[in-house]
Design a protein around this motif. Sequence first.
Motif, mmCIF file in Angstrom:
data_model
loop_
_atom_site.group_PDB
_atom_site.id
_atom_site.type_symbol
_atom_site.label_atom_id
_atom_site.label_comp_id
_atom_site.label_asym_id
_atom_site.label_seq_id
_atom_site.Cartn_x
_atom_site.Cartn_y
_atom_site.Cartn_z
ATOM 1 N N GLU A 6 27.661 34.952 26.259
ATOM 2 C CA GLU A 6 28.960 34.318 26.489
ATOM 3 C C GLU A 6 29.114 33.088 25.592
ATOM 4 O O GLU A 6 30.140 32.886 24.942
ATOM 5 C CB GLU A 6 29.048 33.888 27.960
ATOM 6 N N TYR B 8 34.543 42.496 24.537
ATOM 7 C CA TYR B 8 34.566 41.366 25.472
ATOM 8 C C TYR B 8 35.998 40.837 25.623
ATOM 9 O O TYR B 8 36.486 40.621 26.733
ATOM 10 C CB TYR B 8 33.633 40.293 24.933
ATOM 11 N N CYS B 9 36.678 40.674 24.510
ATOM 12 C CA CYS B 9 38.046 40.149 24.534
ATOM 13 C C CYS B 9 39.007 41.140 25.186
ATOM 14 O O CYS B 9 39.851 40.778 25.994
ATOM 15 C CB CYS B 9 38.522 39.832 23.121
ATOM 16 N N ASN C 95 38.443 43.315 27.398
ATOM 17 C CA ASN C 95 38.283 43.301 28.846
ATOM 18 C C ASN C 95 38.929 42.078 29.467
ATOM 19 O O ASN C 95 39.590 42.185 30.500
ATOM 20 C CB ASN C 95 36.802 43.359 29.220
ATOM 21 N N LYS C 96 38.729 40.934 28.838
ATOM 22 C CA LYS C 96 39.351 39.708 29.341
ATOM 23 C C LYS C 96 40.859 39.895 29.450
ATOM 24 O O LYS C 96 41.480 39.529 30.440
ATOM 25 C CB LYS C 96 39.065 38.551 28.372
ATOM 26 N N GLN D 264 41.861 42.387 32.235
ATOM 27 C CA GLN D 264 41.702 41.791 33.555
ATOM 28 C C GLN D 264 42.878 40.878 33.852
ATOM 29 O O GLN D 264 43.502 40.962 34.892
ATOM 30 C CB GLN D 264 40.418 40.949 33.588
ATOM 31 N N TYR D 265 43.147 40.031 32.886
ATOM 32 C CA TYR D 265 44.204 39.047 33.084
ATOM 33 C C TYR D 265 45.553 39.712 33.357
ATOM 34 O O TYR D 265 46.325 39.272 34.192
ATOM 35 C CB TYR D 265 44.315 38.153 31.852
ATOM 36 N N ASN E 108 45.320 31.478 24.999
ATOM 37 C CA ASN E 108 43.983 31.852 24.524
ATOM 38 C C ASN E 108 44.065 32.137 23.031
ATOM 39 O O ASN E 108 43.797 33.236 22.571
ATOM 40 C CB ASN E 108 43.486 33.085 25.272
#
Lengths: 196, 196, 196, 196
Positions: free
Chosen positions: D10, D61-62, D64-65, D68-69, D98
């Motif tokens: 992370e 990773y991004c 998924n972020k 989710q959001y 972001n």
Amino acid sequence: MNVQLKDKKECIFQHTLVLIKENGFHGTPMSQIAKQSDVAVGTIYHYFPSKEVLILELYNYCKNKIHQYIFENLDENISYQKKFELVFYRITEFNIHNDVIFSFMEQFYNSPYFELEHCNNRDGIYEQNHFLDFLQEGINNNHLRKIDVYTLTSAFIGTSVSFSKSILNRRVEYDENNLKELIKIIWQGSKQNNEI
Amino acid sequence: MNVQLKDKKECIFQHTLVLIKENGFHGTPMSQIAKQSDVAVGTIYHYFPSKEVLILELYNYCKNKIHQYIFENLDENISYQKKFELVFYRITEFNIHNDVIFSFMEQFYNSPYFELEHCNNRDGIYEQNHFLDFLQEGINNNHLRKIDVYTLTSAFIGTSVSFSKSILNRRVEYDENNLKELIKIIWQGSKQNNEI
Amino acid sequence: MNVQLKDKKECIFQHTLVLIKENGFHGTPMSQIAKQSDVAVGTIYHYFPSKEVLILELYNYCKNKIHQYIFENLDENISYQKKFELVFYRITEFNIHNDVIFSFMEQFYNSPYFELEHCNNRDGIYEQNHFLDFLQEGINNNHLRKIDVYTLTSAFIGTSVSFSKSILNRRVEYDENNLKELIKIIWQGSKQNNEI
Amino acid sequence: MNVQLKDKKECIFQHTLVLIKENGFHGTPMSQIAKQSDVAVGTIYHYFPSKEVLILELYNYCKNKIHQYIFENLDENISYQKKFELVFYRITEFNIHNDVIFSFMEQFYNSPYFELEHCNNRDGIYEQNHFLDFLQEGINNNHLRKIDVYTLTSAFIGTSVSFSKSILNRRVEYDENNLKELIKIIWQGSKQNNEI
DNA sequence: CATGAATGAGGATTCATTCAT
DNA sequence: GATGAATGAATCCTCATTCAT
């Protein structure tokens, strides 16, 4: 122009040989080769696409040097025995007086590099094919014992290599008499009808 | 406990040998040795202070294996010629059947590691001292020609090594008859008064 | 002479575009541009002082091509709606049929190069200033909703770009009907008093 | 233990994002990522086999972020129009707040990296598949116009992306009213029977 | 004893740029 | 103008070694 190219490659080859004898393949970074050859690292990559190719080309360069030295101007009018002795003599002399090449070749043959080369060129070791031809001729003409030519070549070359290594490693002054004795051994062992 | 230690070292040695034959010294990182040996990197460093020492100890480990195989149980009652032939036979057999050790030893002798070892142990190549002693004995007792023992040893060992390499590199099925011929060559060449 | 210059620059531009679409900015070394353009590296440096300037000039070259294609010969006598639709149509057609330019521009806008350019030229994206002017005119004349012109431009251009990318990435045959539907969407959303 | 691993990855991800926004993929050497992340270069290579894989994992990773959001806690009881507006609102908000992730994703999609990823994952852009599903649902239930769902998605996402970019590039304070207008545009354009 | 995460010096390679011809 | 050999800083990556757990 072409001369320049050859000169630069030659220059890189020579310094690489010295460094490899001293420090081995992996103790010889490209940066050091560059420094010794008095060129930039990038320049080496202008002539060779990679370290591996540099090594492989160096191998061929050495192989040719060796062959030239040994098989050129080999008087065809002398007896086979004389030629046999002369060839053996030359290999050994070459090894002893060109220790950087000798050391490189030995490292090469015992490294994974050789596998790469070996795939294309069967009968690779010490360009045995030339030696194979030479010894096969002796067998065919009844000068040498009628045995497997690879086996005979092992005796011929292995003896010379081992002798050269012994001289070079012990850092002993090379005594020509010993070489002459060695030649006797190998000739006595290899020649036809030595059992009579 | 002691057994465990020996076992673990032995285990590391064996896997290192395989990897080095496959990839050479520098293609064999400690991490890979660890993985193959199924231990952690740190564990190797528990047994060996450095990679260099690991290699050096491995060298001695191999040397001993070779000597044991060749000189143990050498019947003193047989003739010198038989012993000569037997020793030659054993070296060659060992090399051919223990290719990972053979490959390691050849790489070792032609690498800068050898220099390190060589400084302490003169007469290093193939622990020639044992062979030197054995051949010196033959010279002293008039079985072998009266020549420099180092030179004789070169012929003896170099021939075997070269033959083994030829078998291994050509990936040719080993023919015992060829070895027998080779032994004839080397004996004919080395034995006393073969000129009569 | 001047033609020659323009030709050579043009030639370099074209090959650079192809390479950059294929391999990106950093996968496109000057040496490769030279090779593809069939000139020497030095020649490129004769026309452009650095790679950065080459890229920046290429950006302007593309920008002009795009504007010419979109705004030239725009019949002033047709209704604003027709012009609105025509401009949208042209942007999209251009992107789809000039994928090397489209790809270059998108890479450029999303790279640090853009920052450099952006410092001098505010309102940079897709030379939005032309589009801004065009849409501002529509707002002023009550053809389009009275909202922030930048926001409107986002809808206008973003939709076209995203559609083009979707066609190009999916490597799907471009269906003109879809484009017509898209134009309906964007016009319906943007036109004045569509809430009545 | 597992937490530590996740934390370190992370940490590397976060600093990589910042650097890439600032300097681009190729202006971001591993050494700098290491320095910013306060670890050694080797440590990064402990977690990622190569820079390429680091980038690829960062992409996931991004992704998924973002998902989710946007799609988590999406109240199923509100009308489709409200959901449509909320999803659009969330995408845009996410992008604007972001910016390092947004910038990374845009660079990624327009780089050769995307091709690599794209081969496995069709429908890659902005994980359009989720958006595709969402919009397809609206089409099926007669909330949205009956047109090619890819085309519709282009309008939906392209508009948001372009708007976010415009805010971020102009470094203008983000005015929520503009976003609300934009949402009106896109909804007006996309909704069913808006021509009545 | 055993582990394996962390380190960072060191090596192979690339590539924008220069300059003598 | 054109060439392309030469440069070397900068990059990615490896791997022997350490050390906290």
